[in-house]
Design a protein around this motif. Structure first.
Motif, PDB file in Angstrom:
ATOM      1  N   ASP A 108      29.681  41.896  83.376  1.00  0.00           N
ATOM      2  CA  ASP A 108      30.430  40.652  83.721  1.00  0.00           C
ATOM      3  C   ASP A 108      31.621  40.812  84.284  1.00  0.00           C
ATOM      4  O   ASP A 108      32.257  39.904  84.990  1.00  0.00           O
ATOM      5  N   VAL A 109      32.189  42.045  84.314  1.00  0.00           N
ATOM      6  CA  VAL A 109      33.422  42.450  85.009  1.00  0.00           C
ATOM      7  C   VAL A 109      33.143  42.803  86.475  1.00  0.00           C
ATOM      8  O   VAL A 109      33.710  42.465  87.485  1.00  0.00           O
ATOM      9  N   VAL A 110      32.330  43.982  86.684  1.00  0.00           N
ATOM     10  CA  VAL A 110      31.660  44.482  87.797  1.00  0.00           C
ATOM     11  C   VAL A 110      30.682  43.580  88.312  1.00  0.00           C
ATOM     12  O   VAL A 110      29.449  43.736  87.873  1.00  0.00           O
ATOM     13  N   THR A 111      30.849  42.558  89.264  1.00  0.00           N
ATOM     14  CA  THR A 111      29.618  41.646  89.719  1.00  0.00           C
ATOM     15  C   THR A 111      29.402  41.944  91.208  1.00  0.00           C
ATOM     16  O   THR A 111      28.553  41.050  91.563  1.00  0.00           O
ATOM     17  N   GLU A 112      29.988  42.780  91.699  1.00  0.00           N
ATOM     18  CA  GLU A 112      29.597  43.169  93.123  1.00  0.00           C
ATOM     19  C   GLU A 112      28.251  43.577  93.364  1.00  0.00           C
ATOM     20  O   GLU A 112      27.710  43.571  94.220  1.00  0.00           O
ATOM     21  N   PHE A 113      28.035  44.500  92.385  1.00  0.00           N
ATOM     22  CA  PHE A 113      26.702  45.116  92.580  1.00  0.00           C
ATOM     23  C   PHE A 113      26.080  45.283  90.992  1.00  0.00           C
ATOM     24  O   PHE A 113      26.908  45.308  90.262  1.00  0.00           O
ATOM     25  N   PRO A 114      24.712  45.568  90.713  1.00  0.00           N
ATOM     26  CA  PRO A 114      24.286  45.863  89.430  1.00  0.00           C
ATOM     27  C   PRO A 114      24.716  47.239  88.827  1.00  0.00           C
ATOM     28  O   PRO A 114      25.042  48.026  89.910  1.00  0.00           O
ATOM     29  N   VAL A 115      25.107  47.250  87.653  1.00  0.00           N
ATOM     30  CA  VAL A 115      25.640  48.487  87.129  1.00  0.00           C
ATOM     31  C   VAL A 115      24.681  49.118  86.136  1.00  0.00           C
ATOM     32  O   VAL A 115      24.141  48.224  85.167  1.00  0.00           O
ATOM     33  N   GLY A 116      23.847  50.187  86.036  1.00  0.00           N
ATOM     34  CA  GLY A 116      23.138  50.458  85.324  1.00  0.00           C
ATOM     35  C   GLY A 116      23.132  51.991  84.654  1.00  0.00           C
ATOM     36  O   GLY A 116      24.220  52.644  84.621  1.00  0.00           O
ATOM     37  N   ALA A 117      22.219  52.287  83.823  1.00  0.00           N
ATOM     38  CA  ALA A 117      22.208  53.606  83.034  1.00  0.00           C
ATOM     39  C   ALA A 117      20.868  54.158  83.009  1.00  0.00           C
ATOM     40  O   ALA A 117      19.687  53.424  82.858  1.00  0.00           O
ATOM     41  N   SER A 118      20.827  55.505  83.176  1.00  0.00           N
ATOM     42  CA  SER A 118      19.485  56.229  82.930  1.00  0.00           C
ATOM     43  C   SER A 118      19.360  56.128  81.406  1.00  0.00           C
ATOM     44  O   SER A 118      20.241  56.060  80.740  1.00  0.00           O
ATOM     45  N   ILE A 119      17.951  56.170  81.248  1.00  0.00           N
ATOM     46  CA  ILE A 119      17.495  55.786  79.640  1.00  0.00           C
ATOM     47  C   ILE A 119      16.351  56.846  79.416  1.00  0.00           C
ATOM     48  O   ILE A 119      15.613  57.154  80.128  1.00  0.00           O
ATOM     49  N   THR A 120      16.165  56.844  78.184  1.00  0.00           N
ATOM     50  CA  THR A 120      14.963  57.544  77.443  1.00  0.00           C
ATOM     51  C   THR A 120      14.565  56.613  76.330  1.00  0.00           C
ATOM     52  O   THR A 120      15.218  55.495  76.329  1.00  0.00           O
ATOM     53  N   GLY A 121      13.442  57.017  75.541  1.00  0.00           N
ATOM     54  CA  GLY A 121      13.134  56.011  74.614  1.00  0.00           C
ATOM     55  C   GLY A 121      14.200  55.635  73.482  1.00  0.00           C
ATOM     56  O   GLY A 121      14.163  54.524  72.942  1.00  0.00           O
ATOM     57  N   ALA A 122      15.194  56.226  73.368  1.00  0.00           N
ATOM     58  CA  ALA A 122      16.010  56.003  71.985  1.00  0.00           C
ATOM     59  C   ALA A 122      17.174  55.174  72.621  1.00  0.00           C
ATOM     60  O   ALA A 122      17.853  54.753  71.998  1.00  0.00           O
ATOM     61  N   GLU A 123      17.374  54.895  74.004  1.00  0.00           N
ATOM     62  CA  GLU A 123      18.293  54.192  74.480  1.00  0.00           C
ATOM     63  C   GLU A 123      17.680  52.584  74.384  1.00  0.00           C
ATOM     64  O   GLU A 123      18.556  51.749  74.787  1.00  0.00           O
ATOM     65  N   ILE A 124      16.522  52.192  73.957  1.00  0.00           N
ATOM     66  CA  ILE A 124      16.045  50.995  73.880  1.00  0.00           C
ATOM     67  C   ILE A 124      15.734  50.597  72.347  1.00  0.00           C
ATOM     68  O   ILE A 124      15.149  49.465  72.162  1.00  0.00           O
ATOM     69  N   VAL A 125      16.232  51.356  71.424  1.00  0.00           N
ATOM     70  CA  VAL A 125      16.087  50.851  69.984  1.00  0.00           C
ATOM     71  C   VAL A 125      17.624  50.751  69.324  1.00  0.00           C
ATOM     72  O   VAL A 125      18.505  51.394  69.811  1.00  0.00           O
ATOM     73  N   THR A 126      17.578  49.871  68.330  1.00  0.00           N
ATOM     74  CA  THR A 126      18.606  49.955  67.550  1.00  0.00           C
ATOM     75  C   THR A 126      20.060  49.633  68.202  1.00  0.00           C
ATOM     76  O   THR A 126      20.172  48.960  69.135  1.00  0.00           O
ATOM     77  N   THR A 127      20.995  50.121  67.809  1.00  0.00           N
ATOM     78  CA  THR A 127      22.319  49.756  68.365  1.00  0.00           C
ATOM     79  C   THR A 127      22.404  50.337  69.777  1.00  0.00           C
ATOM     80  O   THR A 127      23.271  49.919  70.680  1.00  0.00           O
ATOM     81  N   HIS A 128      21.573  51.463  70.243  1.00  0.00           N
ATOM     82  CA  HIS A 128      21.409  51.870  71.543  1.00  0.00           C
ATOM     83  C   HIS A 128      21.037  50.823  72.526  1.00  0.00           C
ATOM     84  O   HIS A 128      21.653  50.609  73.332  1.00  0.00           O
ATOM     85  N   GLY A 129      19.854  50.251  72.000  1.00  0.00           N
ATOM     86  CA  GLY A 129      19.557  49.055  72.708  1.00  0.00           C
ATOM     87  C   GLY A 129      20.417  47.793  72.888  1.00  0.00           C
ATOM     88  O   GLY A 129      20.634  47.335  74.036  1.00  0.00           O
ATOM     89  N   GLU A 130      21.309  47.698  71.731  1.00  0.00           N
ATOM     90  CA  GLU A 130      22.316  46.485  71.942  1.00  0.00           C
ATOM     91  C   GLU A 130      23.359  46.807  73.121  1.00  0.00           C
ATOM     92  O   GLU A 130      23.772  46.134  73.884  1.00  0.00           O
ATOM     93  N   LEU A 131      23.715  48.179  72.907  1.00  0.00           N
ATOM     94  CA  LEU A 131      24.906  48.590  73.802  1.00  0.00           C
ATOM     95  C   LEU A 131      24.319  48.453  75.132  1.00  0.00           C
ATOM     96  O   LEU A 131      25.129  48.087  76.427  1.00  0.00           O
ATOM     97  N   LEU A 132      23.089  48.974  75.484  1.00  0.00           N
ATOM     98  CA  LEU A 132      22.255  49.020  76.894  1.00  0.00           C
ATOM     99  C   LEU A 132      22.557  47.586  77.432  1.00  0.00           C
ATOM    100  O   LEU A 132      22.901  47.225  78.571  1.00  0.00           O
ATOM    101  N   THR A 133      22.036  46.448  76.659  1.00  0.00           N
ATOM    102  CA  THR A 133      21.707  45.185  76.946  1.00  0.00           C
ATOM    103  C   THR A 133      22.989  44.411  77.331  1.00  0.00           C
ATOM    104  O   THR A 133      23.305  43.535  77.991  1.00  0.00           O
ATOM    105  N   LYS A 134      24.099  44.862  76.454  1.00  0.00           N
ATOM    106  CA  LYS A 134      25.424  44.214  76.595  1.00  0.00           C
ATOM    107  C   LYS A 134      26.044  44.636  77.921  1.00  0.00           C
ATOM    108  O   LYS A 134      26.744  43.700  78.388  1.00  0.00           O
ATOM    109  N   HIS A 135      26.122  45.771  78.145  1.00  0.00           N
ATOM    110  CA  HIS A 135      26.708  46.376  79.094  1.00  0.00           C
ATOM    111  C   HIS A 135      26.093  46.421  80.603  1.00  0.00           C
ATOM    112  O   HIS A 135      26.855  46.582  81.700  1.00  0.00           O
ATOM    113  N   PHE A 136      24.925  46.760  80.548  1.00  0.00           N
ATOM    114  CA  PHE A 136      24.212  47.027  81.951  1.00  0.00           C
ATOM    115  C   PHE A 136      23.257  46.109  82.337  1.00  0.00           C
ATOM    116  O   PHE A 136      22.233  45.390  81.407  1.00  0.00           O
ATOM    117  N   ASN A 137      23.045  46.009  83.613  1.00  0.00           N
ATOM    118  CA  ASN A 137      21.931  45.269  83.988  1.00  0.00           C
ATOM    119  C   ASN A 137      20.665  45.758  85.112  1.00  0.00           C
ATOM    120  O   ASN A 137      20.017  45.143  85.717  1.00  0.00           O
TER     121      ASN A 137
END
Length: 678
Positions: free
Chosen positions: A195-224
């Protein structure tokens, strides 16, 4: 490991494996509560404590040797390398919890590479996940295997086990533990990066653990945007010829679709993490630069791209088509990989041509590291200019940006961006992280406050630079989500790093505020560290894709090599060498060597020698100067690590190839003197 090439599902993470004699503490150990231990096997009660063999091997309590106390577990009668002790943890491990698993291992005789792995089954189908990759183990002492593991799917069978890479020699295990640190909820009251950096998408590299529980919540809150770090590489998608599997990638892609995340595809062609069969000719021999081998290799390349890229089609809008093809030390600037040695530039031409045919709407990238270094930057520029002039459909250049708190300068990074503007192509930052270390000799029990502050200013300055060039930079991806899962924990040396925006408990660091609101980094003013002069920095991927386990590493990133000190050695009174295979995959491996001066006089200038016994070849080495003639290997010091004071040490790492077996060298000499092998 070759006959057992089993693929793991993408819903499991083997996070930041630490294959080492000692375990580096967590990045924010001072803030972490005491870990909760969920299993302990110390073999002090005279039993095997629930451990069982994976096949017909024999397990027995023994007092012959022990790491702690008087007892350990002896594993004998093995008839295959994958046979070893295993323990049922189905009722112990909970889905979504990151466990630190530790086991001490010792060979009964000889040496081998040991691995710590997990077997799980869902619907009767078995999958195998690496926790710690190949680690040199001998009969001379105990070696600790420690790594992090997160179960990210429902299973009906779950066992931790220890195996070896090549031999069937007997071995011992002792003091096995598994523990976790209770998770904290993510911070929902802070701004989202996206929401702050709107000039371009900001992403993260992921494995299976980044899409579950709190990791998944953190990922989807901050990255697009997300990049599957390893799930789309050749070893994960086509482990054997014309047998394609997307078990690792499909769950990541499903998560991305559900949460409206853009996906960067990484990578269709790379010299690393490519199975050895790709470079094996129809005659069963390694390919050479013949017309027949070139035709076969390019046919395999085309088939691979048509299947993998075609499987996802428009679901992936950007692809790193080719990865790390530049070697600035070559006069033509081209890496002498198996791809190039057999097919020349035609492998790059073919890759982009086929990718464009399969993906007419996708952006096609050439991706590399150290593009801020003028020599490499210019060679990459020249290659892209040549290929575009030929009509090769290159849409963009990817800058990996594996950097540290003191290197490179902001001016060098800006020159990197400016260099490629005349080509009229897009630019993306594809694998960014900022190490807190400035040399391989450093290791901190907890990240020093001044390093974290410097890191925050680096992130501040770099993101300000990227936003300044928003017309050129169309995406920025961090190589990881949080400090609990970073490849820099094990490379270039084993130590806990903290290179990302969120700490090991998923809480925002000063680095986060450097991106989102620099005024909150620190109330006192501080000059930008980006203006510091460059210092040697090595950023090297583990490349740890050990079948039958999941690969967990990013691309290889090696900083500019330094000149070699020609000064002769003096006072070589004693030396010790630790040689570790820290990652292995079909046809390739990565290693780490540590030299210690055990004498009383300093060593000024060193040269280490050893012999390989199974045809291994080193293809790339950092922090040293390599010479290999047949089986004989010589590594000399660089300008900054040539002096070894008493009890002082130097380390270097390398990438190599192997076929069949990969035994540890039996002996090492330093400046002609035989060293103790640890």
């Amino acid at each position: 490991m070759r006959a057992l090439a089993r693929l793991a599902l993408a819903t499991v993470l083997v996070a930041a494996p630490i294959a080492a004699v000692t375990l580096a503490p967590t990045a924010n150990a001072a803030e972490d509560p005491t870990p909760i231990t969920v299993l302990t096997s110390n073999f002090e009660d005279g039993t095997v404590q629930g451990w069982a063999g994976r096949s017909a091997e024999t397990l027995a309590h023994t007092t012959t040797v022990a790491h702690g106390g008087t007892g350990s577990l002896a594993v004998t009668g093995r008839t295959a390398a994958w046979q070893g002790p295993s323990l049922d943890v189905l009722d112990v491990f909970e889905k979504g919890t990151a466990y630190t698993i530790s086991a001490w291992v010792r060979m009964a005789s000889g040496s081998d590479n040991a691995r710590l792995s997990v077997e799980r089954r869902t619907g009767g189908t078995a999958a195998y996940d690496q926790v710690v990759g190949n680690t040199a183990v001998t009969a001379n002492g105990w070696v600790n295997l420690t790594g992090r593991y997160t179960l990210a799917s429902d299973v009906e069978f779950l066992r931790v086990y220890v195996e070896t890479a090549s031999t069937t020699e007997s071995f011992y295990i002792d003091d096995v533990t598994a523990s976790y640190v209770p998770a904290l909820p993510i911070q929902t009251d802070i701004p989202s990066v996206q929401d702050v950096v709107t000039e371009f998408p900001v992403g993260a590299s992921i494995t299976g653990a980044e899409i579950v529980t709190t990791h998944g919540e953190l990922l989807t809150k901050h990255f697009n945007s997300v990049t599957p770090g390893n799930a789309l590489k050749w070893d994960a998608t086509e482990p054997t010829e014309n047998t394609f599997t997307y078990a690792q990638a499909d769950p990541l892609m499903a998560f991305a679709r559900t949460h409206d995340l853009a996906v960067r595809g990484h990578t269709l062609v790379w010299h690393n993490q490519t199975p050895s069969w790709v470079f094996t000719g129809a005659d069963g021999q390694p390919m050479t630069a013949t017309a027949e081998d070139k035709e076969l290799l390019l046919a395999r390349l085309e088939n691979h791209i048509r299947n993998v890229a075609g499987h996802y089609g428009d679901q992936i809008g950007v692809w790193d088509v080719v990865n790390e093809v530049i070697d600035e030390n070559q006069s033509d600037g081209l890496r002498r990989s198996n791809w190039f040695n057999v097919a020349g530039l035609d492998y790059i031409r073919t890759a982009f041509r086929v990718a464009r045919e399969v993906l007419p709407n996708a952006k096609l990238y050439i991706n590399d590291y150290n593009t801020n270094v003028p020599a490499k930057r210019d060679k990459l520029y020249n290659l892209i200019a040549q290929l575009k002039a030929e009509g090769v459909p290159i849409d963009g250049v990817g800058h990996q940006v594996h950097i540290n708190v003191s290197w490179p300068t902001l001016a060098e990074s800006e020159a990197m961006i400016q260099k490629f503007i005349p080509l009229g192509i897009d630019q993306q930052v594809t694998e960014m992280d900022v190490s807190i270390y400035t040399s391989n000799s450093e290791s901190f029990p907890t990240p020093p406050a001044d390093r974290l502050l410097k890191q925050a200013y680096v992130y501040r300055d770099m993101f300000a630079l990227f936003r300044k060039y928003a017309a050129e930079i169309t995406s920025v991806t961090l190589w990881g989500l949080a400090d609990d899962n970073t490849w820099l924990d094990t490379f270039p040396v084993t130590r806990k790093d903290a290179p990302l925006l969120f700490d090991t408990r998923l809480q925002a660091k000063s680095a986060y505020w450097g991106v989102v609101d620099p005024s909150k980094i620190n109330p006192s003013p501080s000059p930008s560290v980006s203006s510091a002069s460059p210092s040697p920095s090595v950023s090297v991927s583990p490349s740890a894709s050990v079948s039958p386990s999941v690969s967990v590493s990013p691309s290889v990133s090696v900083s500019p090599s330094a000149s070699v000190s020609p000064s002769p050695s003096s006072g070589t009174a004693g030396c010790a060498v630790t040689y570790r295979v820290t990652g292995s995959w079909p046809g390739g491996f990565q290693g780490d060597v540590k030299i210690t001066n055990t004498g009383t006089a300093p060593i000024a200038g060193w040269s280490l020698n050893w012999q390989y016994t199974a045809g291994q070849k080193i293809s790339q080495l950092w922090n040293g100067a390599l010479t290999q003639s047949g089986t004989a290997v010589t590594v000399a010091n660089t300008s900054w690590n040539g002096t070894l004071s008493p009890n002082g040490s130097a380390s270097f790492g390398f990438l190599g190839s192997w076929t069949g077996t990969n035994p540890v060298p039996a002996a090492f000499t330093l400046n002609g003197a035989t060293c103790t092998t640890l």
